[in-house]
Design a protein around this motif. Structure first.
Motif, PDB file in Angstrom:
ATOM      1  N   ASP A   1       0.833  -1.205   0.000  1.00  0.00           N
ATOM      2  CA  ASP A   1       0.000   0.000   0.000  1.00  0.00           C
ATOM      3  C   ASP A   1       0.868   1.255   0.000  1.00  0.00           C
ATOM      4  O   ASP A   1       0.578   2.233  -0.700  1.00  0.00           O
ATOM      5  CB  ASP A   1      -0.921   0.009   1.220  1.00  0.00           C
ATOM      6  CG  ASP A   1      -2.084  -0.964   1.078  1.00  0.00           C
ATOM      7  OD1 ASP A   1      -2.373  -1.355  -0.068  1.00  0.00           O
ATOM      8  OD2 ASP A   1      -2.676  -1.335   2.107  1.00  0.00           O
ATOM      9  N   LYS A   2       1.939   1.232   0.805  1.00  0.00           N
ATOM     10  CA  LYS A   2       2.847   2.380   0.872  1.00  0.00           C
ATOM     11  C   LYS A   2       3.463   2.654  -0.501  1.00  0.00           C
ATOM     12  O   LYS A   2       3.606   3.805  -0.922  1.00  0.00           O
ATOM     13  CB  LYS A   2       3.952   2.109   1.892  1.00  0.00           C
ATOM     14  CG  LYS A   2       3.472   1.969   3.328  1.00  0.00           C
ATOM     15  CD  LYS A   2       3.069   3.305   3.915  1.00  0.00           C
ATOM     16  CE  LYS A   2       2.746   3.162   5.403  1.00  0.00           C
ATOM     17  NZ  LYS A   2       2.308   4.462   5.995  1.00  0.00           N
ATOM     18  N   CYS A   3       3.844   1.582  -1.203  1.00  0.00           N
ATOM     19  CA  CYS A   3       4.437   1.735  -2.537  1.00  0.00           C
ATOM     20  C   CYS A   3       3.398   2.243  -3.533  1.00  0.00           C
ATOM     21  O   CYS A   3       3.688   3.095  -4.371  1.00  0.00           O
ATOM     22  CB  CYS A   3       5.027   0.405  -3.001  1.00  0.00           C
ATOM     23  SG  CYS A   3       5.911   0.483  -4.572  1.00  0.00           S
ATOM     24  N   GLU A   4       2.176   1.751  -3.419  1.00  0.00           N
ATOM     25  CA  GLU A   4       1.107   2.173  -4.330  1.00  0.00           C
ATOM     26  C   GLU A   4       0.796   3.658  -4.175  1.00  0.00           C
ATOM     27  O   GLU A   4       0.503   4.358  -5.149  1.00  0.00           O
ATOM     28  CB  GLU A   4      -0.144   1.348  -4.064  1.00  0.00           C
ATOM     29  CG  GLU A   4      -1.315   1.677  -4.977  1.00  0.00           C
ATOM     30  CD  GLU A   4      -2.544   0.867  -4.630  1.00  0.00           C
ATOM     31  OE1 GLU A   4      -3.571   1.052  -5.294  1.00  0.00           O
ATOM     32  OE2 GLU A   4      -2.479   0.052  -3.687  1.00  0.00           O
ATOM     33  N   GLN A   5       0.901   4.153  -2.951  1.00  0.00           N
ATOM     34  CA  GLN A   5       0.571   5.550  -2.678  1.00  0.00           C
ATOM     35  C   GLN A   5       1.669   6.512  -3.125  1.00  0.00           C
ATOM     36  O   GLN A   5       1.443   7.717  -3.202  1.00  0.00           O
ATOM     37  CB  GLN A   5       0.313   5.728  -1.178  1.00  0.00           C
ATOM     38  CG  GLN A   5      -0.910   4.972  -0.673  1.00  0.00           C
ATOM     39  CD  GLN A   5      -0.920   4.810   0.832  1.00  0.00           C
ATOM     40  OE1 GLN A   5      -0.101   5.402   1.540  1.00  0.00           O
ATOM     41  NE2 GLN A   5      -1.851   3.998   1.337  1.00  0.00           N
ATOM     42  N   LYS A   6       2.851   5.981  -3.419  1.00  0.00           N
ATOM     43  CA  LYS A   6       3.989   6.810  -3.799  1.00  0.00           C
ATOM     44  C   LYS A   6       4.253   6.647  -5.293  1.00  0.00           C
ATOM     45  O   LYS A   6       4.620   5.566  -5.756  1.00  0.00           O
ATOM     46  CB  LYS A   6       5.223   6.403  -2.988  1.00  0.00           C
ATOM     47  CG  LYS A   6       6.420   7.309  -3.177  1.00  0.00           C
ATOM     48  CD  LYS A   6       7.586   6.842  -2.305  1.00  0.00           C
ATOM     49  CE  LYS A   6       8.776   7.771  -2.451  1.00  0.00           C
ATOM     50  NZ  LYS A   6       9.948   7.324  -1.668  1.00  0.00           N
ATOM     51  N   THR A   7       4.092   7.705  -6.054  1.00  0.00           N
ATOM     52  CA  THR A   7       4.211   7.617  -7.512  1.00  0.00           C
ATOM     53  C   THR A   7       5.565   7.081  -7.951  1.00  0.00           C
ATOM     54  O   THR A   7       5.659   6.263  -8.870  1.00  0.00           O
ATOM     55  CB  THR A   7       3.993   9.005  -8.141  1.00  0.00           C
ATOM     56  OG1 THR A   7       2.700   9.477  -7.777  1.00  0.00           O
ATOM     57  CG2 THR A   7       4.111   8.937  -9.655  1.00  0.00           C
ATOM     58  N   GLU A   8       6.640   7.512  -7.298  1.00  0.00           N
ATOM     59  CA  GLU A   8       7.991   7.129  -7.724  1.00  0.00           C
ATOM     60  C   GLU A   8       8.352   5.694  -7.363  1.00  0.00           C
ATOM     61  O   GLU A   8       9.341   5.155  -7.850  1.00  0.00           O
ATOM     62  CB  GLU A   8       9.030   8.068  -7.100  1.00  0.00           C
ATOM     63  CG  GLU A   8       8.913   9.515  -7.548  1.00  0.00           C
ATOM     64  CD  GLU A   8       7.827  10.262  -6.775  1.00  0.00           C
ATOM     65  OE1 GLU A   8       7.260   9.669  -5.821  1.00  0.00           O
ATOM     66  OE2 GLU A   8       7.540  11.413  -7.130  1.00  0.00           O
ATOM     67  N   CYS A   9       7.581   5.048  -6.500  1.00  0.00           N
ATOM     68  CA  CYS A   9       7.918   3.704  -6.028  1.00  0.00           C
ATOM     69  C   CYS A   9       7.628   2.665  -7.112  1.00  0.00           C
ATOM     70  O   CYS A   9       6.541   2.649  -7.701  1.00  0.00           O
ATOM     71  CB  CYS A   9       7.131   3.374  -4.764  1.00  0.00           C
ATOM     72  SG  CYS A   9       7.517   1.746  -4.075  1.00  0.00           S
ATOM     73  N   VAL A  10       8.598   1.771  -7.352  1.00  0.00           N
ATOM     74  CA  VAL A  10       8.413   0.700  -8.336  1.00  0.00           C
ATOM     75  C   VAL A  10       8.526  -0.680  -7.710  1.00  0.00           C
ATOM     76  O   VAL A  10       8.198  -1.681  -8.354  1.00  0.00           O
ATOM     77  CB  VAL A  10       9.437   0.818  -9.486  1.00  0.00           C
ATOM     78  CG1 VAL A  10       9.253   2.123 -10.240  1.00  0.00           C
ATOM     79  CG2 VAL A  10      10.861   0.672  -8.983  1.00  0.00           C
ATOM     80  N   LEU A  11       8.975  -0.749  -6.436  1.00  0.00           N
ATOM     81  CA  LEU A  11       9.209  -2.062  -5.831  1.00  0.00           C
ATOM     82  C   LEU A  11       9.167  -1.943  -4.311  1.00  0.00           C
ATOM     83  O   LEU A  11       9.649  -0.954  -3.743  1.00  0.00           O
ATOM     84  CB  LEU A  11      10.562  -2.604  -6.290  1.00  0.00           C
ATOM     85  CG  LEU A  11      10.979  -4.009  -5.880  1.00  0.00           C
ATOM     86  CD1 LEU A  11      11.730  -4.686  -7.030  1.00  0.00           C
ATOM     87  CD2 LEU A  11      11.892  -3.958  -4.659  1.00  0.00           C
ATOM     88  N   ALA A  12       8.595  -2.961  -3.650  1.00  0.00           N
ATOM     89  CA  ALA A  12       8.547  -3.012  -2.191  1.00  0.00           C
ATOM     90  C   ALA A  12       9.124  -4.342  -1.721  1.00  0.00           C
ATOM     91  O   ALA A  12       8.942  -5.379  -2.376  1.00  0.00           O
ATOM     92  CB  ALA A  12       7.115  -2.855  -1.697  1.00  0.00           C
ATOM     93  N   TYR A  13       9.805  -4.308  -0.562  1.00  0.00           N
ATOM     94  CA  TYR A  13      10.464  -5.523  -0.065  1.00  0.00           C
ATOM     95  C   TYR A  13      10.370  -5.592   1.456  1.00  0.00           C
ATOM     96  O   TYR A  13      10.452  -4.575   2.157  1.00  0.00           O
ATOM     97  CB  TYR A  13      11.934  -5.536  -0.477  1.00  0.00           C
ATOM     98  CG  TYR A  13      12.772  -6.532   0.289  1.00  0.00           C
ATOM     99  CD1 TYR A  13      12.689  -7.894   0.023  1.00  0.00           C
ATOM    100  CD2 TYR A  13      13.643  -6.106   1.299  1.00  0.00           C
ATOM    101  CE1 TYR A  13      13.450  -8.815   0.730  1.00  0.00           C
ATOM    102  CE2 TYR A  13      14.414  -7.018   2.011  1.00  0.00           C
ATOM    103  CZ  TYR A  13      14.310  -8.369   1.725  1.00  0.00           C
ATOM    104  OH  TYR A  13      15.055  -9.267   2.429  1.00  0.00           O
ATOM    105  N   GLN A  14      10.223  -6.833   1.964  1.00  0.00           N
ATOM    106  CA  GLN A  14      10.256  -7.084   3.403  1.00  0.00           C
ATOM    107  C   GLN A  14      10.843  -8.475   3.618  1.00  0.00           C
ATOM    108  O   GLN A  14      10.421  -9.445   2.979  1.00  0.00           O
ATOM    109  CB  GLN A  14       8.854  -6.996   4.003  1.00  0.00           C
ATOM    110  CG  GLN A  14       8.830  -7.023   5.524  1.00  0.00           C
ATOM    111  CD  GLN A  14       7.424  -6.864   6.082  1.00  0.00           C
ATOM    112  OE1 GLN A  14       6.440  -7.269   5.451  1.00  0.00           O
ATOM    113  NE2 GLN A  14       7.314  -6.278   7.271  1.00  0.00           N
TER     114      GLN A  14
END
Length: 546
Positions: A52-65
């Protein structure tokens, strides 16, 4: 509503974001970014919140945990280029942002994560793009400032083969991407000297490669594809350098993992059968016709690619009836010499040509391999279809002139015999040969006696003074040559533990017609091509029995 779809075969999880024809969605894989240096760390309660955090940020292309108790890492456009899947050494869960009209519950993950380009802004497909490709050990991301004019073809040479258009004529020369680095015996390749290819001053060897500036691996790969001389290209990330080596000048690519960062692109000619294979199949005991796809010294040259646990092995051969060229001898693998030579004359100029009627001709090669043990030397020779050289006067050749057959012993101290050193340019060297102590009777014996020129009673093994030394581990022998050795032949033998290290190896074999390999004519037929050869029209054999 948010839900996940499990695909057991690919172990991929798919997350829906919104329900519309074309929008940003997330494809979740089991993998880890190669580095976290350029990421933004945020605390989240779940991985759903991370995406969700990545979706809300236009510049984000990838999320990792990495796990549910660790922070969420967000990667902006142009901040991460490689994801390592867990089975190749990664650890954790990664979500790729993709822009697609596929329904979230029916996303084609293999399609979306291989060779597809996505926009940072939905209405701008000309700039700020990123492309996701499937690689051997995971996935790679390439960032594009502006959209290329030409359409992407031939699968972009990605790992996931075969391609839909892979058998089209424009794809008949492909590039295979592997995690590897140039291995033992690669000629004139020294990174410490700035990737120097020029041989030492005064030597007549041609260049064996070239290095060019390249900002990315993809640029390096395409430079090799466009250069007829290039057979393989290594991308030196630290120095933004594309290191290209010609065909027949490397034998081993040492396999690595994605986390090591060593990546090589291999040029392979395609035919109607090969173009339908997977990447692994292309590297698993296949034969390729070098010319006309690549610029080679010989017209009738071909090579074989094999895969072992440690190496990708490349062995180049000539047609048994290929003509003589400079110091290369017919009937032997590329970059080998032969023990039988014949002096011939063509228009008043003396040439040395191969005589096919000498069925006891031995092919041999000397190679620098600093720090190599006897077991490692045996392995490299064996992988090339050869054995450690077994001949006490290993440099001896037969010079046939004016109907005389005289045995001439090569003096390794004479510069006129430089060609027999085949890659050695030091003042002295130690080289593993096929000489071992037999544990049954304690006698020193050659591993293969077929090509030994002199019987033991006529000319004993030329041991150095005080050799062979006795001891429980003194079971192998190397040849030392250079200053200080026997003045007659310039070399002598030394006993040594088999796990000790020396400067190089000497391998030998029979001619290619006795090897368990395909003939050139068979490989040429597989490619539907038989070109003319470089035989001189006068005074040389110019008919090729097929």
């Amino acid at each position: 509503m948010r839900y996940r779809l499990l695909i057991p075969i690919l172990t991929l999880f798919l997350i829906e974001t919104n329900a519309s024809d074309a929008e940003y969605k997330f494809v979740v894989v089991e993998g880890e970014p190669v580095t976290l240096n350029a990421s933004e760390s945020v605390q989240v309660a779940s991985f759903d919140e991370c995406t969700d955090k990545c979706e809300q940020k236009t510049e984000c292309v990838l999320a990792y945990q990495s796990n549910s108790s660790d922070p969420c890492y967000l990667f902006d456009w142009n901040s991460i280029t490689q994801i390592i899947k867990n089975e190749s050494g990664g650890n954790g869960t990664t979500a790729f942002k993709v822009y697609t009209d596929q329904p979230a519950c029916e996303l084609n993950s293999a399609y979306l994560l291989n060779g597809k380009t996505y926009p940072l802004f939905p209405n701008d497909t000309a700039q700020n793009l990123w492309r996701i490709d499937t690689s051997e050990d995971g996935w790679t991301i390439t960032y594009i400032d502006s959209k290329p004019i030409d359409s992407l073809v031939c699968g972009n040479f990605s790992y996931n083969r075969p391609y839909d258009d892979g058998c089209n004529p424009e794809c008949n020369i492909t590039m295979v991407q592997v995690w590897a680095k140039f291995g033992p015996l690669t000629k004139f390749l020294t990174k410490d000297a700035g990737w120097e290819y020029e041989p030492p001053a005064g030597n007549m060897y041609r260049r064996n490669g070239i290095n060019k500036t390249a900002e990315t691996f993809e640029i390096c790969m395409y430079k090799c594809h466009e250069d007829l001389r290039c057979a393989a290209a290594y991308f030196d990330r630290d120095n933004a350098t594309c290191v290209m080596v010609w065909t027949g000048d490397f034998w081993f690519l040492e396999r690595t993992s994605a986390s090591d960062g060593h990546q090589i692109a291999i040029k392979l000619p395609m035919n109607d059968k090969l173009c339908k294979m997977t990447t692994d199949q292309l590297l698993d005991d296949q034969y390729y016709l070098s010319s006309p796809a690549m610029l080679t010294t010989f017209d009738r040259q071909f090579f074989r690619v094999q895969t072992t646990e440690k190496y990708y092995v490349f062995t180049s051969y000539l047609d048994y009836y290929e003509s003589f060229y400079f110091n290369m001898i017919n009937g032997c693998p590329v970059n080998n010499r032969a023990s039988a030579l014949r002096k011939d004359y063509y228009q008043g100029v003396q040439y040395t040509a191969y005589n096919h009627f000498f069925n006891e001709t031995m092919c041999y090669r000397y190679d620098e391999a600093p720090g190599i043990t006897q077991a490692e030397a045996k392995e490299l020779c064996q992988l090339m279809g050869q054995k450690l050289l077994s001949d006490k006067y290993a440099g001896s050749i037969q010079m046939i002139a004016e109907q005389k057959e005289d045995l001439q012993v090569v003096d390794f101290q004479e510069t006129m015999f430089d060609l027999f050193r085949l890659g050695f340019y030091k003042n002295s060297s130690r080289i593993w040969h096929g000489l071992e102590k037999d544990p049954a009777d304690g006698k020193w014996k050659w591993l293969d006696t077929r090509f030994v020129q002199f019987p033991e009673d006529a000319l004993p093994i030329p041991w150095a003074p005080g050799e062979p030394k006795e001891g429980p581990d003194m079971n192998c022998a190397y040849m030392g040559w250079g200053e200080g050795y026997d003045p007659f032949n310039g070399y002598a033998y030394y006993a040594a533990p088999c796990n000790s290290t020396v400067d190089g190896i000497a391998c030998s074999s029979a001619q290619v017609n006795e090897m368990n390999i395909k003939k050139w004519s068979e490989v040429a037929d597989d490619f539907g091509y038989r070109g003319t050869c470089c035989i001189r029209p006068v005074g040389w054999i110019n008919e090729y029995p097929e």
